[in-house]
Design a protein around this motif. Structure first.
Motif, PDB file in Angstrom:
ATOM      1  N   VAL A 452       0.738  -1.195   0.025  1.00  0.00           N
ATOM      2  CA  VAL A 452      -0.092  -0.264  -0.011  1.00  0.00           C
ATOM      3  C   VAL A 452       0.873   1.232   0.191  1.00  0.00           C
ATOM      4  O   VAL A 452       0.676   2.048  -0.746  1.00  0.00           O
ATOM      5  CB  VAL A 452      -0.837  -0.067   1.183  1.00  0.00           C
ATOM      6  N   GLN A 471      -4.888  -2.805  -7.307  1.00  0.00           N
ATOM      7  CA  GLN A 471      -6.157  -2.606  -7.302  1.00  0.00           C
ATOM      8  C   GLN A 471      -6.621  -2.997  -5.747  1.00  0.00           C
ATOM      9  O   GLN A 471      -5.693  -3.770  -5.264  1.00  0.00           O
ATOM     10  CB  GLN A 471      -7.107  -3.561  -8.259  1.00  0.00           C
ATOM     11  N   TRP A 472      -7.890  -3.096  -5.419  1.00  0.00           N
ATOM     12  CA  TRP A 472      -8.260  -3.395  -3.935  1.00  0.00           C
ATOM     13  C   TRP A 472      -8.095  -5.063  -3.783  1.00  0.00           C
ATOM     14  O   TRP A 472      -7.711  -5.427  -2.731  1.00  0.00           O
ATOM     15  CB  TRP A 472      -9.673  -3.037  -3.437  1.00  0.00           C
ATOM     16  N   ILE A 631     -16.884  -1.107  -3.053  1.00  0.00           N
ATOM     17  CA  ILE A 631     -15.515  -1.075  -2.739  1.00  0.00           C
ATOM     18  C   ILE A 631     -14.434  -0.537  -3.802  1.00  0.00           C
ATOM     19  O   ILE A 631     -13.718   0.149  -3.046  1.00  0.00           O
ATOM     20  CB  ILE A 631     -15.074  -2.629  -2.754  1.00  0.00           C
ATOM     21  N   ASP A 632     -14.863  -0.610  -4.870  1.00  0.00           N
ATOM     22  CA  ASP A 632     -13.861   0.045  -6.174  1.00  0.00           C
ATOM     23  C   ASP A 632     -13.872   1.599  -5.771  1.00  0.00           C
ATOM     24  O   ASP A 632     -12.799   2.312  -5.599  1.00  0.00           O
ATOM     25  CB  ASP A 632     -14.754  -0.072  -7.452  1.00  0.00           C
ATOM     26  N   TYR A 635     -11.978   2.573  -2.483  1.00  0.00           N
ATOM     27  CA  TYR A 635     -10.585   2.159  -2.804  1.00  0.00           C
ATOM     28  C   TYR A 635      -9.901   3.383  -3.455  1.00  0.00           C
ATOM     29  O   TYR A 635      -8.821   3.637  -3.289  1.00  0.00           O
ATOM     30  CB  TYR A 635     -10.348   1.096  -3.533  1.00  0.00           C
ATOM     31  N   LYS A 636     -10.659   3.764  -4.733  1.00  0.00           N
ATOM     32  CA  LYS A 636     -10.167   4.989  -5.428  1.00  0.00           C
ATOM     33  C   LYS A 636     -10.035   5.929  -4.480  1.00  0.00           C
ATOM     34  O   LYS A 636      -8.825   6.762  -4.669  1.00  0.00           O
ATOM     35  CB  LYS A 636     -11.381   5.282  -6.333  1.00  0.00           C
ATOM     36  N   LEU A 638      -9.697   5.863  -1.413  1.00  0.00           N
ATOM     37  CA  LEU A 638      -8.595   5.729  -0.310  1.00  0.00           C
ATOM     38  C   LEU A 638      -7.009   5.986  -0.852  1.00  0.00           C
ATOM     39  O   LEU A 638      -6.282   6.470  -0.372  1.00  0.00           O
ATOM     40  CB  LEU A 638      -8.724   4.344   0.076  1.00  0.00           C
ATOM     41  N   THR A 639      -6.987   5.545  -2.228  1.00  0.00           N
ATOM     42  CA  THR A 639      -5.594   5.954  -2.982  1.00  0.00           C
ATOM     43  C   THR A 639      -5.156   7.235  -3.022  1.00  0.00           C
ATOM     44  O   THR A 639      -4.344   7.597  -2.890  1.00  0.00           O
ATOM     45  CB  THR A 639      -5.701   5.050  -4.450  1.00  0.00           C
ATOM     46  N   ILE A 661     -10.447   2.995   5.139  1.00  0.00           N
ATOM     47  CA  ILE A 661     -10.093   1.481   5.423  1.00  0.00           C
ATOM     48  C   ILE A 661     -10.930   0.605   5.980  1.00  0.00           C
ATOM     49  O   ILE A 661     -11.491  -0.257   5.440  1.00  0.00           O
ATOM     50  CB  ILE A 661      -8.730   1.456   6.163  1.00  0.00           C
ATOM     51  N   LEU A 664     -14.126   0.221   3.799  1.00  0.00           N
ATOM     52  CA  LEU A 664     -13.992  -0.788   2.646  1.00  0.00           C
ATOM     53  C   LEU A 664     -14.106  -2.115   3.153  1.00  0.00           C
ATOM     54  O   LEU A 664     -14.703  -2.920   2.687  1.00  0.00           O
ATOM     55  CB  LEU A 664     -12.460  -0.263   2.188  1.00  0.00           C
ATOM     56  N   ALA A 689      -3.144  -1.783   6.001  1.00  0.00           N
ATOM     57  CA  ALA A 689      -3.365  -0.593   5.490  1.00  0.00           C
ATOM     58  C   ALA A 689      -3.115   0.670   6.476  1.00  0.00           C
ATOM     59  O   ALA A 689      -2.703   1.551   6.185  1.00  0.00           O
ATOM     60  CB  ALA A 689      -4.822  -0.726   4.888  1.00  0.00           C
TER      61      ALA A 689
END
Length: 772
Positions: A452, A471-472, A631-632, A635-636, A638-639, A661, A664, A689
């Motif tokens: 991560v 990706q997640w 979740i996508d 995650y986007k 989160l990144t 985190i 998700l 994470a």
């Protein structure tokens, strides 16, 4: 202690063979003197007032006592020709037929016929009913045997009769009624170690482990060398998750009899699930020396070898289990059902021992039908299945790696992993600490942290031979990889990568909370929470469909304090008479106001009052896509926030990242996308994470709490985040983590992963305290 005859039985063959005849002629004098004594004291059933008749009857009873059943039958038959309704002779002949052996149905039928005649002539003798029950129960005619024992108890209750009937209820899995009978038996005669043991087992099978332990201890007070009580005590402690107490009691059983196969088997299985594979193997080998055809020990021996990377020995043991084909009509053992999958998977692992983990993917490589059948534990009947290639001689087994042979920084990595893994342990009955899983998931946590951090610093990952942005699923795949290899017995597979046909039908993750009288202790803490939820749903349902009866339902619900009490409420509505299902809902963060299906709670009851209370998650394609989209999006986000966090360590950013985190993973838990192991895999992703964001979990999961159930029963992601943070006790990460070597580069292959899971690190304890 049977209800009749306490004579010494000779080893003479049954069936009037020459050896029996010689025994008879040798012992005629002895038999006659025993019979004379027996007749004088009238110490046989249904003695008459005639001394001569009694002497004749006593001779036949002594013949039974000496194992001369055919001679006894002939003797009784001669007497019955003269006096057809001589009850003692009919009874004796019935007993002799029973003693000859029930494996011959003719003997069983004749024994039952004679005993039924006695009952019609003398209906008030409890011992005849008990005797008939003793013949009916081995024939599988349990309900008839139970009714005979009930009649005997009505005529003359005794400790033995209650114990006998309790045993039959126990065999029928009616543990509550069996418990009552053992209790009555012990009230009439408190010094009965066997009844006390069985009383404990009725608790054990209902998940009441603490009560079971008390009964087993009581049985040991009555009989200090009671092996079965030590063995059962060991198993009860194992179920509680108390490894030390379980080990101590298994050890005591083996001190009394070092060849006690069942104890060796149970102790071996406990050691395997504790992660002590070497020790487990010793027990399985000893078990097989004593019982070469023991399927459980054979399977577990093969599994232990494979888990340690000793594939040649492992597959040899597995093949032996495969040769034990069940007979026609016989049910296949769980080991027989599982072994072909394990053998195929073992061959696959062996072939990939030295391939870099980034270059292959078992979810993609293993055939779809194989994965589907394996995850569902179905018999291995797969059309057009091509077996995995056999073992390649150039690929050597995994060798033992000494802890000291690792460089100091790798030793530190292993020690920190052990510590992190132990933070994931559930302090709940049913969860035995497993140091192998601890190490695997600790290493997964560190690898997630490093991956991560690289992603947030704009780096790409290499997966299946391709380099791309992480990706997640890659994040979870790191943990999946470690969980799989820690215990190859369990198929840890992504459900959305199963064949489309399997997904379109819905792939169910099913957990029984109560089945009949068996309570699943692991989830006890959540019964009340689920019960409140069900009550609310029932009120909503009746409000919409039965407004007139709402008040009556509301009043009835107020009296409900446990799940079983819900059954009568079903009767208020014809549609729910046999049971009902309730669905939980999971609110979306992406689309405010939208809800997804959570899990389904089912309650059904039968006429006897047994209930099935279960929860299941249905993984359909449509549901999976909805959760994936959620979740996508997280995650986007989160990144993006993670990248900002690396540049500016503002407090608000850390908090936002932490919530993302946990949110998700909240959806991951509710989706339940893996066939096994979702809970610990997700928790290691949370920990890794969070560490990437500069925060470390320092608090243990509270006693009785299960993280997956916390997520599944929370009303939304915010509520789950709040609960999780309350025990995580987040603190700033230790600077020493930055200098740790890369997990993926240190253990790039399956071989290196197995080596590190096998290595002993008992002197880590001192180091970990300094580091963490």
């Amino acid at each position: 202690d049977s209800s009749f005859l306490h004579f010494h039985e000779s080893d003479c063959d049954i069936g009037g063979s020459s050896s029996c005849e010689s025994v008879l002629s040798l012992n005629t004098e002895k038999i006659l003197s025993q019979a004379k004594l027996l007749a004088e004291q009238k110490r046989f059933p249904f003695a008459t007032d005639n001394d001569n008749t009694n002497e004749e009857l006593a001779i036949a009873y002594v013949l039974i006592g000496n194992g001369l059943y055919d001679e006894a039958i002939r003797h009784f038959s001669t007497m019955l020709q003269e006096e057809p309704e001589l009850v003692s002779a009919i009874y004796g002949r019935g007993i002799a037929y029973g003693k000859k052996g029930l494996h011959d149905m003719k003997n069983a039928e004749l024994a039952l016929f004679e005993l039924s005649r006695v009952i019609s002539l003398e209906p008030d003798h409890p011992e005849v009913f008990e005797q008939r029950a003793e013949i009916l129960s081995p024939l599988g005619r349990i309900s008839e045997a139970l009714s005979d024992l009930t009649k005997a108890i009505q005529l003359q209750p005794s400790a033995r009769l209650y114990r006998h009937r309790g045993t039959l209820y126990f065999i029928s899995e009616d543990y509550a009624t069996a418990h009552e009978d053992f209790q009555h038996s012990l009230e009439l005669n408190k010094n009965q170690p066997i009844a006390m043991l069985y009383k404990g087992l009725t608790f054990f099978h209902r998940g009441l482990l603490k009560e079971a332990i008390e009964s087993f201890k009581e049985a040991l007070k009555q009989k200090a060398d009671f092996i079965d009580a030590y063995k059962s005590l060991g198993q009860a402690y194992r179920e509680l998750g108390n490894f030390d107490a379980a080990t101590e009691n298994f050890q005591k059983a083996l001190l009394l009899n070092q060849n006690h196969v069942q104890t060796l088997q149970l102790k071996g299985m406990m050691l395997y699930h504790h992660g002590s594979l070497d020790e487990a193997l010793k027990n399985f080998k000893r078990c097989l020396q004593l019982e070469p055809y023991n399927e459980v020990c054979q399977y577990m021996k093969g599994l232990s070898h494979v888990a340690m990377g000793q594939f040649y020995e492992g597959i040899k043991a597995q093949t032996k289990v495969m040769l034990n084909d069940p007979l026609p009509g016989q049910k296949a053992s769980p080991e027989y059902l599982k072994v072909k999958y394990l053998r195929e998977y073992s061959r696959y692992l062996h072939a990939h021992l030295d391939t870099p983990l980034t270059e292959y993917n078992s979810d993609a490589d293993l055939p779809g039908n194989f994965k589907d059948h394996w995850a569902k534990n179905l018999p291995f009947l797969i059309e057009n299945y091509e077996e995995q290639p056999g073992l390649q001689p150039h690929i050597k087994d995994v060798l033992f790696q000494n802890f000291e042979s690792y460089k100091p920084d790798v030793q530190e990595l292993i020690c920190i992993a052990d510590h992190l893994g132990s933070m994931m342990q559930y302090e709940t009955p049913g969860f035995l600490p497993n140091k192998r899983i601890h190490r695997a998931m600790g290493l997964a946590t560190l690898e997630v942290m490093q991956a991560v951090q690289r992603t947030w610093a704009n780096s790409k990952v290499r997966m299946n031979g391709k380099t791309r942005v992480m990706q997640w699923r890659d994040m979870f795949d790191i943990a999946v990889k470690w969980r799989r290899i820690a215990d190859p017995d369990q198929p840890v597979l992504w459900l959305d990568q199963m064949p489309a046909r399997s997904l379109s039908r819905g792939f169910n993750n099913h957990i029984n909370l109560i089945r009949g009288q068996v309570i699943n202790m692991r989830y006890l803490e959540y019964f009340e929470k689920i019960l409140h939820f069900i009550k609310d749903r029932i009120l909503v349902y009746h409000g919409a469909n039965n407004p007139k009866g709402l008040l009556e339902v509301r009043e009835a619900l107020e009296k409900v304090h446990k799940v079983e009490d819900l059954l009568p409420i079903m009767k208020f509505n014809s549609k729910t008479r046999d049971g009902f299902t309730v669905n939980t809902k999971v609110p979306s963060l992406k689309d405010q106001g939208k809800e997804y299906d959570g899990f389904t709670i089912t309650i059904t009851g039968d006429k006897v009052g047994n209930i099935l209370f279960s929860v299941e998650t249905q993984t359909t394609e449509e549901r999976t896509q909805l959760y994936h989209a959620e979740i996508d999006a997280l995650y986007k986000d989160l990144t993006a926030k993670g990248k900002i966090l690396i540049l500016s360590a503002e407090l608000g950013e850390v908090d936002a990242v932490c919530n993302l985190i946990l949110s998700l993973v909240y959806y991951f838990y509710n989706l339940m996308p893996l066939s096994r192991g979702s809970s610990v895999i997700a928790y290691s992703v949370i920990m890794g994470a969070l560490m990437a964001s500069g925060k470390e979990v320092s608090g243990k999961i509270p006693k009785g709490k299960l993280v997956d159930f916390e997520a599944m029963t929370a009303p939304g992601s915010e509520a789950f985040s709040k609960i999780a943070r309350s025990w995580m006790n987040l603190k700033s990460i230790s600077p020493s983590y930055k200098s740790l070597p890369s997990v993926s580069e240190t253990f790039p292959t399956l071989r290196t992963m197995i080596e590190v899971l096998n290595t002993d690190s008992s002197h880590c304890l001192k180091k970990t305290i300094v580091v963490v």
